[in-house]
Design an enzyme around this catalytic site. Structure first.
Site, short mmCIF file in Angstrom:
data_model
loop_
_atom_site.label_atom_id
_atom_site.label_comp_id
_atom_site.label_asym_id
_atom_site.label_seq_id
_atom_site.Cartn_x
_atom_site.Cartn_y
_atom_site.Cartn_z
N LYS B 31 0.84 -1.20 0.00
CA LYS B 31 0.00 0.00 0.00
C LYS B 31 0.87 1.25 0.00
O LYS B 31 1.85 1.31 0.76
CB LYS B 31 -0.88 -0.04 1.26
CG LYS B 31 -1.93 1.06 1.36
CD LYS B 31 -2.78 0.85 2.63
CE LYS B 31 -3.94 1.83 2.70
NZ LYS B 31 -4.84 1.56 3.85
N SER B 108 -9.65 1.25 2.72
CA SER B 108 -8.78 2.05 1.88
C SER B 108 -7.65 1.27 1.23
O SER B 108 -7.02 1.79 0.32
CB SER B 108 -8.20 3.18 2.72
OG SER B 108 -7.28 2.70 3.69
N SER B 132 -9.97 -0.95 6.90
CA SER B 132 -9.35 -0.78 5.58
C SER B 132 -8.65 -2.02 5.04
O SER B 132 -8.26 -2.04 3.87
CB SER B 132 -8.36 0.39 5.61
OG SER B 132 -9.07 1.62 5.62
#
Lengths: 399, 399
Positions: B31, B108, B132
């Site tokens: 990420k 996310s 997330s």
């Protein structure tokens, strides 16, 4: 009828793998054609299962997974006598294709592919004679590997058509597919560098438009990793005679393996299987002699296309997974169209890897790479290198 | 706008991991909130990216993956400042959910989940503050792990709301999820045996009927592995006050981290993000003091429910992935409903694993297991033990 990916006569408890090794801590499913000591091997058919004694030893491929640290968590459903590409099994139910709900999982290694696709286990062992790993891998949106004929031991596995039989395996992700290869492949070889990529124009022409478009979009995204893509014709006289030769030899050989038992026991065989067994029984020696001549020519032609460092790119299957409710005629058409593509590596005795390249109509489509004899490691490395383009759209800004 | 799972400012070449180790030969996505030496860290927003200098060092979590042998193949797209659960990103495009075409990937950690779901890499690093990792894992049909707060280092990662921030990770299959845990979790602990399973009746009541039905079918199949399932009420006064407290603290903390920069630079923020940042800016100290009191009570209550050996079972998200074309109101409703479920582990500081338990309307649904502080290893072992029931139907004979 839908069913589990695992057979009803499954292991009572997982088989524990070695404490350490490249697959330590991972879980595996095994197609119910590989012997596991103390268990009966069913081959997808309950009558066959009922006639078996528990196996004395464990198949070499299964042993290798255990020795590498994998736990075997179950035996997976397959098509009867591995003689189908659809994944339907009227006795045990058809394993659910988690990535294409309402559609067939493909076969014959149906449960192995479905289990990995659903996240039920990390890896699974299958077998591939006419596409039985490659096709369900593509239809379930996962990776599948058919090795070079003879490079993974089939000792302790039921036969199908020995001239073409290979072990094969599945993983949902690319590095894991490669790790299993390093465990299963005999005499590991250096990976050959990729020098040339041939796109099989005649194979692409057999695919549905949506499938071909998804695969060409993948190739466009992956261009930097496959820079030398040129188009070629694999079968200048068409695939029909190759496929017919493959089927004849396959039918002849499976009847040599199971014909006597089937005649004696008259097992209940599901739709499609029964017809193909009847056809296999009807083949004559002259049929197979002619087929072997065609197959030998095809093999020489296919192998000549693929010197070291060259890879052939083609659709794994010409369509997405057929609906569960497909007619017998539709399934026979699916089989015929698919075998035109799968017989290339089959006749060549060549390795082929299928990648989950993208989607058509919301369902998975597989891109295949075929290499020369013994280039299994190169294909597995290529799958890892190309993987980042799987599932992506064209670029930011695409619709 | 659909986009790649990987950011446009991606690594120019993969980072090679150690030659040996438990993740050797596997590939990972990271990420774009974790520093990688020499690269700028973008946090989902191009203005933030443009203001960054290349990182001097590599985040501890990334370093651990590399040291364990994984190659880092790319930096993945995420929601701006990690402040959304939908996975939409107006700047880079919304990563494609390969298991639910036409629907959002969840966020996310959207690109990390999408990449693993599509088979683009073997594992991916995400982060989970308010869901997330858990939410995109469920919506993409893969496994996701949120560890106990503080058990995986966030050194070198951008902050969101430090009281709740955790690293987290994804895998498509269960053994691999566990292997990554053994690499990332500090001071590895013995797995506690499972003694008691509590089904969160109030959490199930918040789920859509199809989601709840798929999860209850999974639990029925898995009964032998979860024999002591009894129902409980997690939040006797309802989830509303817990969720409100969570949101207030989250908003307060993210504004402490990014508020000054946002006021100075006035970055272009996408829909939803802009509104939530404006709300975060408006919070007063008295709001957060009241919220911290509610949160402390909630934490004590939740932790008391979960003594060692007890696991709470609940839906990861109340619905399948929302369509790409959802209205702002629909997405706000999705967020509110989801956070009622995700704030349990968030407020508790507890580990939670999400399994791809089944399908509703053909789309993935996740089942979550929450354990007490430090029971991460127990949850990962449980995920492996329960995995074989993922994706299966009830039994042979089911329709």
């Amino acid at each position: 009828m839908r069913g589990s990916a695992f057979v009803p006569h499954d292991l009572s408890a997982p088989l524990r793998g070695a404490d350490s090794g490249p697959l330590a801590g991972l879980t595996a499913g095994v197609k119910d054609m590989y012997d596991i000591a103390g268990e009966r091997t069913g081959g997808g058919n309950p009558s066959w299962l009922a006639a078996q004694a528990p196996a004395q030893t464990t198949a070499v491929g299964v042993r290798r997974l255990l020795d590498a640290g994998a736990d075997i968590i179950g035996k997976t459903v397959c098509d009867e006598f591995f003689f189908s590409l659809t994944g339907g099994n009227v006795h045990y139910g058809t394993p659910v294709n988690a990535r294409a709900p309402g559609r067939l999982p493909g076969g014959s290694s149906s449960g192995s592919a479905a289990a990995v696709g659903a996240g039920a286990c990390d890896i699974a062992l299958g077998s591939d004679t006419g596409g039985s790993v490659r096709v369900p891998a593509a239809l379930n949106g996962i990776y599948g590997m058919r090795p070079t004929h003879g490079r993974v031991s089939l000792e302790g596995a039921m036969a199908m058509a020995p001239s073409f039989d290979t072990a094969g395996w599945f993983a949902a992700t690319p590095g894991l597919l490669r790790k299993v290869g390093h465990v299963l492949l005999d005499r590991e070889r250096e990976s050959t560098p990729l020098r040339r990529t041939l796109l099989a124009r005649d194979a692409f022409a057999l695919a549905d438009d949506g499938v071909a478009a998804a695969l060409r979009a993948f190739l466009a995204r992956a261009q930097a990793s496959l820079p030398l893509c040129e188009e070629t014709i694999v079968a200048p006289a068409g695939f029909d005679s190759w496929r017919a030769a493959f089927r004849t030899i396959q039918g002849w050989e499976i009847w040599r393996v199971y014909g006597a038992w089937i005649e004696r026991h008259k097992p209940n065989l599901g739709p499609g299987i029964a017809e193909r067994m009847a056809h296999a029984a009807s083949l004559r020696e002259s049929d197979v002699a002619a087929a072997r001549a065609v197959a030998a020519d095809a093999r020489a032609h296919i192998r000549a296309l693929l010197p070291p460092g060259t890879v052939l790119v083609l659709p794994t299957a010409p369509s997405i997974a057929p609906p569960l409710a497909s007619s017998a005629a539709a399934l026979e058409m699916f089989r015929a169209r698919t075998m035109a593509l799968t017989c290339i590596a089959g006749l060549g005795g060549l390795p082929q890897v299928s990648l989950p390249a993208g989607l058509a109509e919301g369902c998975p489509v597989g891109l295949s790479l075929v290499g020369g004899v013994g280039t299994d490691e190169m294909l597995l490395d290529l799958a890892v290198a190309l993987a980042r383009h799987c599932g992506a759209t064209d670029a930011p800004g695409a619709p």
